[in-house]
Design a protein around this motif. Structure first.
Motif, mmCIF file in Angstrom:
data_model
loop_
_atom_site.group_PDB
_atom_site.id
_atom_site.type_symbol
_atom_site.label_atom_id
_atom_site.label_comp_id
_atom_site.label_asym_id
_atom_site.label_seq_id
_atom_site.Cartn_x
_atom_site.Cartn_y
_atom_site.Cartn_z
ATOM 1 N N GLY B 70 0.824 -1.208 0.000
ATOM 2 C CA GLY B 70 0.000 0.000 0.000
ATOM 3 C C GLY B 70 0.854 1.252 0.000
ATOM 4 O O GLY B 70 2.069 1.218 0.198
ATOM 5 N N ARG B 71 0.168 2.374 -0.228
ATOM 6 C CA ARG B 71 0.845 3.644 -0.398
ATOM 7 C C ARG B 71 1.359 4.226 0.917
ATOM 8 O O ARG B 71 2.364 4.931 0.953
ATOM 9 C CB ARG B 71 -0.167 4.607 -1.020
ATOM 10 C CG ARG B 71 0.368 5.971 -1.248
ATOM 11 C CD ARG B 71 -0.657 6.813 -1.983
ATOM 12 N NE ARG B 71 -0.022 8.046 -2.414
ATOM 13 C CZ ARG B 71 -0.539 8.854 -3.330
ATOM 14 N NH1 ARG B 71 -1.680 8.549 -3.906
ATOM 15 N NH2 ARG B 71 0.085 9.965 -3.665
ATOM 16 N N GLY B 72 0.614 3.935 1.992
ATOM 17 C CA GLY B 72 0.909 4.557 3.282
ATOM 18 C C GLY B 72 2.366 4.452 3.703
ATOM 19 O O GLY B 72 3.023 5.467 3.966
ATOM 20 N N GLU B 75 4.677 6.596 1.480
ATOM 21 C CA GLU B 75 4.558 8.034 1.756
ATOM 22 C C GLU B 75 5.241 8.373 3.079
ATOM 23 O O GLU B 75 5.923 9.383 3.214
ATOM 24 C CB GLU B 75 3.079 8.445 1.833
ATOM 25 C CG GLU B 75 2.352 8.376 0.517
ATOM 26 C CD GLU B 75 2.614 9.599 -0.371
ATOM 27 O OE1 GLU B 75 3.318 10.541 0.058
ATOM 28 O OE2 GLU B 75 2.111 9.581 -1.510
ATOM 29 N N PHE B 90 -0.389 5.650 6.986
ATOM 30 C CA PHE B 90 -1.384 6.238 6.098
ATOM 31 C C PHE B 90 -0.802 7.468 5.404
ATOM 32 O O PHE B 90 -0.054 8.231 6.009
ATOM 33 C CB PHE B 90 -2.608 6.739 6.881
ATOM 34 C CG PHE B 90 -3.434 5.673 7.525
ATOM 35 C CD1 PHE B 90 -4.620 5.277 6.955
ATOM 36 C CD2 PHE B 90 -3.025 5.085 8.723
ATOM 37 C CE1 PHE B 90 -5.411 4.304 7.554
ATOM 38 C CE2 PHE B 90 -3.815 4.120 9.332
ATOM 39 C CZ PHE B 90 -5.005 3.722 8.744
ATOM 40 N N ARG B 91 -1.199 7.666 4.169
ATOM 41 C CA ARG B 91 -1.055 8.953 3.526
ATOM 42 C C ARG B 91 -2.087 9.891 4.144
ATOM 43 O O ARG B 91 -3.199 9.471 4.460
ATOM 44 C CB ARG B 91 -1.326 8.773 2.020
ATOM 45 C CG ARG B 91 -1.657 10.030 1.257
ATOM 46 C CD ARG B 91 -0.389 10.823 0.959
ATOM 47 N NE ARG B 91 -0.719 12.118 0.425
ATOM 48 C CZ ARG B 91 -0.850 12.397 -0.868
ATOM 49 N NH1 ARG B 91 -0.690 11.443 -1.756
ATOM 50 N NH2 ARG B 91 -1.142 13.606 -1.282
ATOM 51 N N ASP B 163 -10.475 3.916 4.281
ATOM 52 C CA ASP B 163 -9.992 5.295 4.245
ATOM 53 C C ASP B 163 -10.955 6.234 4.969
ATOM 54 O O ASP B 163 -12.168 6.010 4.990
ATOM 55 C CB ASP B 163 -9.896 5.776 2.794
ATOM 56 C CG ASP B 163 -8.804 5.052 2.023
ATOM 57 O OD1 ASP B 163 -7.949 4.390 2.661
ATOM 58 O OD2 ASP B 163 -8.797 5.146 0.783
ATOM 59 N N LYS B 167 -12.586 11.200 -0.775
ATOM 60 C CA LYS B 167 -12.034 11.397 -2.127
ATOM 61 C C LYS B 167 -12.912 12.250 -3.049
ATOM 62 O O LYS B 167 -12.676 12.299 -4.259
ATOM 63 C CB LYS B 167 -11.697 10.044 -2.780
ATOM 64 C CG LYS B 167 -10.477 9.400 -2.106
ATOM 65 C CD LYS B 167 -10.179 8.006 -2.611
ATOM 66 C CE LYS B 167 -9.337 7.259 -1.598
ATOM 67 N NZ LYS B 167 -9.713 5.858 -1.466
ATOM 68 N N ARG B 226 -5.704 7.984 4.218
ATOM 69 C CA ARG B 226 -6.029 6.943 3.224
ATOM 70 C C ARG B 226 -4.814 6.061 2.968
ATOM 71 O O ARG B 226 -3.684 6.395 3.364
ATOM 72 C CB ARG B 226 -6.522 7.562 1.921
ATOM 73 C CG ARG B 226 -5.497 8.424 1.217
ATOM 74 C CD ARG B 226 -6.147 9.080 -0.014
ATOM 75 N NE ARG B 226 -5.432 10.285 -0.372
ATOM 76 C CZ ARG B 226 -4.782 10.459 -1.536
ATOM 77 N NH1 ARG B 226 -4.766 9.502 -2.429
ATOM 78 N NH2 ARG B 226 -4.151 11.577 -1.779
ATOM 79 N N GLY B 227 -5.053 4.944 2.286
ATOM 80 C CA GLY B 227 -3.947 4.071 1.852
ATOM 81 C C GLY B 227 -3.252 3.350 2.983
ATOM 82 O O GLY B 227 -2.023 3.220 2.983
ATOM 83 N N GLY B 229 -1.365 0.874 5.134
ATOM 84 C CA GLY B 229 -0.484 -0.218 4.718
ATOM 85 C C GLY B 229 0.457 -0.570 5.847
ATOM 86 O O GLY B 229 0.908 0.301 6.602
#
Lengths: 410, 410
Positions: B70-72, B75, B90-91, B163, B167, B226-227, B229
């Motif tokens: 995941g993005r978290g 980031e 998390f982002r 999340d 969005k 969000r995101g 991970g």
């Protein structure tokens, strides 16, 4: 059913814009490229440097990631040891050690015992003199060409043990150690160390070695074991593909792959696996083999040796020799024979080892879609109709062409 | 050992027969294509649309299917949070909410809080004011550029939670819910919701926000997470490949990937990750980095932004700027440096998002087999000697070229 002749020019590929293959005079190979469909091949997969053993497994339709268990079993099969599933096998070099104490205190001064050529007597002495019955283990030791050999230990042993060969001169013989915290691996290491010590004692005082010493030749007084591997369970080629497999090769490693798959290794006079091999005899034997076998692998080794030597001109000249020797292949009946010409990997002059640079592939057969490629070369083949494929892909493509492939689905 | 410079032009590829890349004036990129070997690349695999994070993992030799969580976490690494395996990250966006009641009753009116640029005070207030000790959880919150940031929760938590960021503007802040019927996920959602509510209370009444309100600016009064991970266990690049990794990038996500792999993120003045970035400074820094590092990644972002904006002329003009800036790369010693120029994915003008259309690849190095391609473009590269490959393939091919690849077999 059409038959397959696969010609593998070992290590034929190279790097850069002028290569031995691209600059060699090779009218016959070029004719084949023109008659056929062409492409480039990552024998294993892009960027993965193939061994000759893993490459040949792939080219014969076996996934090396699943079935390769190390060099030992293949070398052992190559020198003609009958293997049983579960045997632990090692590649062996006769080497020379000097010093005092046990074999593991001594220094390796020559990893090939002066490239000794005759080892029958020494092998016999070891087979007769070393006794592993106190461990409940049997062994089979056989010589290969020159200083080479293989040994197999038969019992419930482990292949998770280290090499005895230090792989450098000037270093001590390495004690075999377990690579896993496991009783079986510990026991295997113990067996190996006993075998190396006992065989050293026998070899060091062997009349042949005393004679070599007198002549100022290095004694072949140690067995350097490496590449432990458990004999894998491989379904036989004939059972799997319904084709009788044979090979013409002078190289133990390739013979070993073919034998492990249940194929026949044809005995060809003059096929040495070296630079002095009799290429005409090998081609003739391969053509003859097509009468009795369905899939014939013709393996030519010396291009790889010239690559390892960094000898551009030698590699180029040898390709020209191959080109002359394969002339009879042009007269094959390509409605009856599917001819594949390729390499197992590149051995570039300036690397002196195998690399993953893709190799050219030409398939000549009645049913292929001929493309625009007019030269058999790693610099041109990429423009062909086959694009870029793996060794397993190539095998499957050939199976499909000769209508041996099975339909997946309805 | 030769070094590697990999230039990634983010989102450079496009669709159709006239693309920003094909129509840009780019003499230097074309020279490189002519000097090198070319091909097209599916960074992940054909038809799979890459994120910039998964794409960069693939280009650095990691299988994103196995290691992307995941993005978290990426980031979080990108903004400089020291991560521990198992952390849930998390982002975060600073956003603006309006309405009455708890934060989850309020409406998001701006997902970027008027593109607020200065958040240091707000971040400090949250780190000091929010206390998760009643949950037995620690957190680290750091800002990124502009309205961006990342938060990490440290304890035995789950990343299987939803999340908070809806969005879309005009919708309520979403309550974080467990995505698995699992005690850990329920507890994590509870922690997240508490964190979002408490930080909202602190932000909404913060003097800086009251001042923004007075000036008619949107309050930065909510953290949109969000995101989620879990921080993955990734073997360090240097341990895995024996090369020191560094990157020049203005983009947190790319910095994060490189930091997660243990690489160095170089600080380059003027490297903004935006359209105003100082390309010359980035090129200069990358060349200088080759003195100290073995593998240098130069990432250029704005092409992707122009793609997301649907701005053909902007993307084309920026490619022309890149072409000018990379001129010094033509003078590299290609016996010492293997130069790769490519993109992480396509961001076509008429899609305004990442697509899986393959991107062009050029490798310039002493040992490559030069092909007939004379232009760096997604419309020409497919004719090159590399054919079509994945991002992992490209990495392995480069490793092989610089003789860092290991042989599989004997």
């Amino acid at each position: 059913m059409p038959k397959v002749l696969m010609v593998i020019i070992d290590g034929a590929g190279d790097r850069g814009n002028v290569t031995p293959l691209s600059s060699a005079k090779k009218p016959n190979l070029n004719k084949l490229a023109k008659m056929g469909i062409n492409g480039i091949m990552d024998t294993i997969k892009p960027g993965v440097r193939p061994g000759s053993d893993t490459a040949h497994l792939a080219l014969l339709g076996y996934d090396p990631f699943k079935c390769y268990t190390g060099r030992g079993p293949i070398e052992a099969a190559g020198v003609g040891i009958e293997l049983k599933e579960g045997d632990v096998a090692f590649r062996v070099n006769f080497g020379t050690v000097e010093g005092e104490g046990s074999v593991f205190d001594k220094i390796v001064v020559d990893r090939r015992a002066g490239r000794i050529s005759e080892t029958d007597e020494l092998v016999k002495a070891i087979n007769e003199g070393v006794d592993l019955s106190e461990f409940g283990v049997e062994f089979v030791f056989k010589r290969g060409s020159g200083h080479r050999g293989a040994v197999v230990f038969r019992d419930d042993l482990s292949d998770k043990v280290s090499d005895v060969d230090p792989k450098k001169v000037g270093e001590k013989v390495k004690r075999c150690v377990p690579l896993e915290d496991d009783e079986k691996a510990r026991r295997t290491a113990e067996v190996v160390n006993y075998f190396v010590q006992r065989s050293h004692e026998i070899l060091d005082s062997h009349p042949l070695n005393l004679e070599r010493e007198k002549k100022g030749l290095p004694k072949a007084n140690v067995l350097l074991l490496r590449g432990a591997g458990k004999v894998p369970h491989l379904p036989k080629f004939e059972d799997r593909y319904g084709m009788k497999l044979a090979c013409v090769s002078g190289t133990a490693l390739i013979k070993g792959v073919v034998r492990l798959l249940g194929g026949e290794v044809l005995d060809v006079k003059g096929a040495t696996g070296g630079k002095d091999t009799d290429l005409n005899a090998k081609v003739e034997a391969s053509l003859k083999a097509l009468e009795r076998y369905d899939f014939v692998l013709l393996h030519i080794k010396a291009t790889d040796e010239y690559g390892h030597d960094g000898d551009f001109e030698g590699k180029k000249a040898f390709i020209e020799k191959i080109d002359e020797a394969i002339e009879p292949l042009l007269s094959l009946d390509f409605s009856e024979v599917c001819l594949v010409v390729t390499a197992d990997h590149s051995t570039p002059i300036n690397v002196r080892d195998h690399t993953a640079d893709p190799v050219p592939v030409t398939i000549v057969y009645r049913d292929v879609r001929t493309d625009d490629v007019e030269e058999f070369s790693e610099l041109k083949a990429y423009k062909g109709g086959l694009h870029r494929m793996t060794g397993n892909d190539l095998f499957n493509i050939v199976l499909d062409l000769i209508n041996k492939a099975k339909k997946f689905g309805a």
